[in-house]
Design a protein around this motif. Structure first.
Motif, PDB file in Angstrom:
ATOM      1  N   THR A 126       0.658  -0.921  -0.260  1.00 35.43           N
ATOM      2  CA  THR A 126       0.175  -0.057   0.160  1.00 35.43           C
ATOM      3  C   THR A 126       0.698   1.374  -0.127  1.00 35.43           C
ATOM      4  OG1 THR A 126      -1.652  -1.409   1.080  1.00 35.43           O
ATOM      5  CG2 THR A 126      -1.900   1.019   1.200  1.00 35.43           C
ATOM      6  N   LEU A 133      -1.601   6.557  -5.110  1.00 34.83           N
ATOM      7  CA  LEU A 133      -2.249   7.012  -3.741  1.00 34.83           C
ATOM      8  C   LEU A 133      -2.504   8.490  -3.948  1.00 34.83           C
ATOM      9  CD1 LEU A 133       0.411   5.927  -1.016  1.00 34.83           C
ATOM     10  CD2 LEU A 133      -1.834   5.255  -1.343  1.00 34.83           C
ATOM     11  N   ARG A 134      -1.950   9.207  -4.767  1.00 35.65           N
ATOM     12  CA  ARG A 134      -2.138  10.632  -4.606  1.00 35.65           C
ATOM     13  C   ARG A 134      -3.426  10.980  -5.660  1.00 35.65           C
ATOM     14  NH1 ARG A 134       1.911  14.491  -5.037  1.00 35.65           N
ATOM     15  NH2 ARG A 134       0.264  15.817  -4.180  1.00 35.65           N
ATOM     16  N   LYS A 194      -6.255   9.373  -5.157  1.00 30.92           N
ATOM     17  CA  LYS A 194      -7.326   9.549  -4.106  1.00 30.92           C
ATOM     18  C   LYS A 194      -8.552   8.957  -4.714  1.00 30.92           C
ATOM     19  CE  LYS A 194      -5.213  13.115  -1.729  1.00 30.92           C
ATOM     20  NZ  LYS A 194      -4.911  14.848  -1.748  1.00 30.92           N
ATOM     21  N   TRP A 213      -9.723   4.446  -1.379  1.00 31.90           N
ATOM     22  CA  TRP A 213      -8.941   4.529  -0.205  1.00 31.90           C
ATOM     23  C   TRP A 213      -8.374   3.103   0.286  1.00 31.90           C
ATOM     24  CZ3 TRP A 213      -8.907   2.454   4.909  1.00 31.90           C
ATOM     25  CH2 TRP A 213      -8.349   3.032   5.580  1.00 31.90           C
ATOM     26  N   PRO A 214      -6.993   3.000   0.295  1.00 38.23           N
ATOM     27  CA  PRO A 214      -6.301   1.535   0.670  1.00 38.23           C
ATOM     28  C   PRO A 214      -5.954   1.663   2.116  1.00 38.23           C
ATOM     29  CG  PRO A 214      -4.869   3.065  -0.625  1.00 38.23           C
ATOM     30  CD  PRO A 214      -6.077   3.779  -0.240  1.00 38.23           C
ATOM     31  N   LYS A 215      -6.401   0.469   2.733  1.00 34.19           N
ATOM     32  CA  LYS A 215      -5.953   0.276   4.161  1.00 34.19           C
ATOM     33  C   LYS A 215      -4.560  -0.274   4.286  1.00 34.19           C
ATOM     34  CE  LYS A 215      -7.471  -1.251   8.611  1.00 34.19           C
ATOM     35  NZ  LYS A 215      -8.447  -1.667   9.625  1.00 34.19           N
TER      36      LYS A 215
END
Lengths: 180, 309
Positions: free
Chosen positions: A72, A78-79, A81, A84-86
């Motif tokens: 992750t 990631l950026r 958005k 939403w990765p836990k």
């Protein structure tokens, strides 16, 4: 689920045979298991890695160290958005220095997960080599990454989904292609 | 569950589920600090500004390490070096930082509520690193993390907070967090330093430390702020140490496996007798290293999760 166009590409016995073939290829290519470490990519890669480990132990009488990788924090989206990765835990409690890392995942698709996994492993040291083993190669690569050991290669459309079920996580062993 | 907040301002407004998610994420972050290469690329390209209007070494350093372990670019603004001393308003300073590309601002400010003002007026994510005597969420979260790590669970624990509750943002944030996660919370201190009506949020008040400490699982000792000792909340430091300092014979009344915590820096011989400070030393240092993991989790959740749309 009841969509008639969904197709089962591997059943329980096929998965068992395939994993066993992958293990044999790994042992053949590396002339045994003495320098191997096995790292599974969360979630289902970990269960496959455990199965591979068990078979290696049975065939060779040695038990390479087993680690789990959560990629992750290394994702390239990631950026954006979009989802939403836990974050879950990475656990590599051994040195990868000069080892042959067998990286295990259930499906290879765009290659982005593998890219992240490679980067994360490198942060733990400098392995002699990293070899990628997957149960399913479904094509549509977006990066120049190929598996060293592929259980089965299937033609898919981008809009289709490949669903891998493993007993440890999902109650049964099955690979299905779902219509998008 | 998803974390849909752009800011982390205080524990009063977080739900039990959100707090638990931060603590769970921190567990994964803690692993990063044990690696040879203590760095992950999650916040690459994100600029974080630490805007500190009060002196702070450990909190600011802990935030800075957390930022660097996530590969963020870090900008430090401290009181003495900044345009604050030239009379610029908080909002103008923060807008300037935003214009320089900061997308997360960590703020410590002597005025309660300052982080909420920034959250309302700016587009950046705001993390409260302590506002006045109001909230100090990262400290409380790391305390909760440490308690959970040692005790396995927070629900049902008896936790006592001792000292200057009235002025302590650490106490306020801790009390909210502990209550939400189902602990029984007690406070003890001189009557002048206990906020009135605190019983209304289900906190038991004690003016006698012996009574308060009976059977508790965790004691959180607050720092007596020496810089405030000449104000008239208690007659003398010696008297305070005698009545509210934690000593061996008082601690014997607590549960057998009681955990003593302190946000640091410790005034030895005042809040804690020296032998207790030594015994508690390892937990207090755990708190410090857990602080980095918790702050990494806070950054990760606001920067990559936060429902920014």
């Amino acid at each position: 689920m009841n969509n008639t166009k969904d197709r089962v590409v591997m059943d329980k016995r096929a998965i068992k045979r395939t994993v066993s073939r992958i293990v044999n290829e790994i042992l053949e290519r590396n002339k045994g298991a003495s320098d191997l470490v096995i790292i599974g990519v969360r979630t289902r890669g970990v269960y496959l890695a455990e199965r591979i480990l068990k078979l290696i132990k049975k065939l060779e009488g040695v038990e390479p160290p087993l680690g789990t990788l959560d990629i992750t924090l290394y994702r390239d989206d990631l950026r954006r958005k979009t989802e939403w990765p836990k974050v879950k835990k990475t656990e590599i409690k051994f040195s990868v220095e000069d080892k042959i890392v067998i990286l295990v995942d259930d499906v290879i698709y765009t290659g982005r997960t593998t890219r992240a996994a490679l980067e994360e492993i490198m942060d733990f040291g400098r392995p002699a080599s990293i070899q990628l083993a997957v149960l399913v190669d479904r094509g549509h690569r977006e990066l120049p990454i190929q598996p060293d050991y592929a259980g089965c290669t299937i033609d898919t459309l981008s809009k289709e989904k490949v669903r891998v079920h493993l007993k440890e996580n999902d109650g049964n062993d099955e690979v299905t292609v779902l219509q998008g | 569950m998803d974390f849909n907040r752009r800011h982390i301002l205080g524990l009063e407004e977080l739900s039990a589920e959100e707090i638990t998610l931060i603590l769970d994420t921190a567990e994964s972050m803690k692993e990063v600090s044990k690696r040879d290469v203590k760095k992950v690329p999650a916040l690459r390209g994100v600029t974080v500004c630490n805007l500190f209007y009060e002196p702070s070494t450990r909190t600011r350093s802990s935030f800075e390490i957390a930022e660097k372990r996530l590969s963020a670019d870090v900008l430090n603004f401290t009181l003495s070096h900044s345009s604050v001393s030239k009379g610029e308003t908080l909002l103008d300073t923060a807008r300037n930082l935003e214009a320089m590309g900061a997308s997360v601002i960590v703020i410590r400010h002597p005025m309660s509520g300052a982080p909420w003002l920034l959250a309302k007026e700016l587009d950046s994510s705001i993390i409260n690193a302590g506002d006045g005597s109001h909230e100090h969420p990262s400290q409380a979260l790391l305390d909760l993390f440490t308690i959970r790590e040692i005790k396995g669970n927070i629900e049902g624990l008896k936790v006592l907070v001792v000292g200057d509750i009235l002025h302590s943002r650490v106490a306020r944030s801790n009390i909210w967090g502990l209550l939400k996660l189902g602990a029984e919370v007690r406070v003890a201190g001189p009557p002048t330093l206990i906020p009135s009506h605190i019983e209304n949020i289900n906190v038991k008040t004690y003016y006698n430390l012996e009574d308060a400490v009976k059977g508790v699982d965790v004691v959180i000792m607050l720092r007596i702020q020496m810089e405030r000792q000449d104000s008239e909340f208690f007659p003398s430091l010696r008297e305070y140490a005698r009545f509210y300092g934690l000593k061996r014979e008082k601690l014997k009344l607590a549960a057998k496996d009681v955990v003593v915590m302190h946000p640091g820096p410790i005034n030895r011989g005042i809040e804690l007798s020296s032998d207790i400070a030594d015994d508690a030393g390892s937990v207090i240092l755990d708190q410090v290293s857990n602080g980095i993991a918790v702050r990494m989790a806070m950054f990760y959740l606001v920067a990559s999760g936060g429902g920014n749309s």
